[in-house]
Every structure is written in structure tokens, then in C-alpha cells.
Design a protein around this motif. Sequence first.
Motif, PDB file in Angstrom:
ATOM      1  N   ASN A 144       0.829  -1.216   0.000  1.00  0.00           N
ATOM      2  CA  ASN A 144       0.000   0.000   0.000  1.00  0.00           C
ATOM      3  C   ASN A 144       0.860   1.261   0.000  1.00  0.00           C
ATOM      4  OD1 ASN A 144      -2.939  -0.497  -0.023  1.00  0.00           O
ATOM      5  ND2 ASN A 144      -2.549  -1.723   1.791  1.00  0.00           N
ATOM      6  N   GLU A 145       1.989   1.206   0.688  1.00  0.00           N
ATOM      7  CA  GLU A 145       2.925   2.339   0.665  1.00  0.00           C
ATOM      8  C   GLU A 145       3.478   2.539  -0.746  1.00  0.00           C
ATOM      9  OE1 GLU A 145       5.865   1.465   3.597  1.00  0.00           O
ATOM     10  OE2 GLU A 145       4.561   1.954   5.284  1.00  0.00           O
TER      11      GLU A 145
ATOM     12  N   ALA B  87       0.874   4.212  -2.733  1.00  0.00           N
ATOM     13  CA  ALA B  87       0.748   5.622  -2.340  1.00  0.00           C
ATOM     14  C   ALA B  87       1.808   6.477  -3.036  1.00  0.00           C
ATOM     15  CB  ALA B  87       0.860   5.754  -0.822  1.00  0.00           C
TER      16      ALA B  87
ATOM     17  N   LYS C 154       0.330   5.443  -7.729  1.00  0.00           N
ATOM     18  CA  LYS C 154      -0.945   4.716  -7.765  1.00  0.00           C
ATOM     19  C   LYS C 154      -1.120   3.887  -9.025  1.00  0.00           C
ATOM     20  CE  LYS C 154      -3.564   8.625  -9.671  1.00  0.00           C
ATOM     21  NZ  LYS C 154      -4.681   9.565  -9.432  1.00  0.00           N
TER      22      LYS C 154
END
Length: 214
Positions: A142-143, A146, A149
Motif C-alpha cells: 500500500n505504501e 501511495a 498509484k
Amino acid sequence: MKKLIIILGLIVAGFSLKAQNQQAYINAMVKGLQTLGAAQSIEDLQSAAGQFERIAGVAKDDWYAPYYAALSYTRIGLMADGISTKDEYIQQAKQHVDRALELQPKNSEVKALEGFVYLAQLAADPNTRGQMLSPKVMQTLNEALAMDKENPRAMVLLAQMQYGMAEFFGSPVENACALAKKSEPLFEAEKQGQSFDPTWGVDVSKEMAQKCNN
């Protein structure tokens, strides 16, 4: 005047040496990527890893070499037999990805590879490590998303992780499949051989598509 000629000669020689070193680096990276791309066995991957380690030993400020060394060792860790053997290779991958992160701490590709390393570590012993490492894998990927994307590697690895967790808990897999589907045109848009930037992961995307279509 004589001193000026000597200085100019040294400058020209310096530029020439730098150009030669750059070309040697490019040639070595191309060879390493060709070895990695054609790898079918642990021995092939070890050969690729060794090539990238040698490059990293010379080009100490370059993130590509430790990145691809880490990718090579991660793939070996997934292929090897036995938890201890897997862990040995995955630890080598972690050392190289840590070096790449030192050089490129905000690079989505490097962060996604770190997530892949954790995923391989989890896969070596899922029954024991699932509870501890699953959140770490999810957080890291997820990092990476971020940071970018539209990074298809971060996207499809996260989808793969979500799918596995949904299967384990008997939950719907629609969100994982939607994320995997989203990665497909991003992989298709990538241009092969244009730079040393990562383009791997298409096989994972196809594997996810097959699972989701069953």
C-alpha cells in the motif's frame, strides 16, 4: 601554455574514462537483465544475482543493480526447497532491497519489491508466519501504491495478497480481482527494453486473471 595543454588532456582523458565506464555499466546491466529474463532454474537466477552483485560492487550509487539482485534472490527463495534454504535466499534479497531503499527511499518500484520480499518470506512458512507478516506485506504494498498509484507490480502483488487472504477467510474475492484487472492495461502499456526500469510481473497478472475467471 604547456600546463594548460596537460590540464586539457587530463580533462579529455577523464571524460573518455567516464564514458567507457558508463558503457561498461550499460553492457553489464543488459547482460544481467538478459540472464534474469531467460532464467528457468535456480542456477540461472544465481548467475543473474551474481552479475548484479558485481555491478553493485562497482556502481555503488546505482539502485538498479541491488534491485535486480534482490529480485533474483526473491525468485530463488520462492523456487527453493525447505524453509531454511528459502530463508537464506530471501535474507540475501532483503539485504539488497535495503540497499536499494537507502538509495531510493521514495521509489515505488523499490518499495513494491520490498513487499514482494516479505511475501516470499511469508510463503516460505505461511502457517507460522501468516499472522505476523500478512499486515507487513499489505502495508508495504500500500505504501508503494501511495508513492505511485499506477505501479502495476505493487497493484498485482497486493491483489494476489488480498485474494489469498479472502480465500483463507472464506470471503469474496471481487475486490482482489478488480485490483488485478486494473493492473492489466498498465502492464500492456509498459515498453520493454527502453530503460532499466522494472517491467516484470505480467506472469503474476495472467495468473490472477486465470484465477478470477474460474
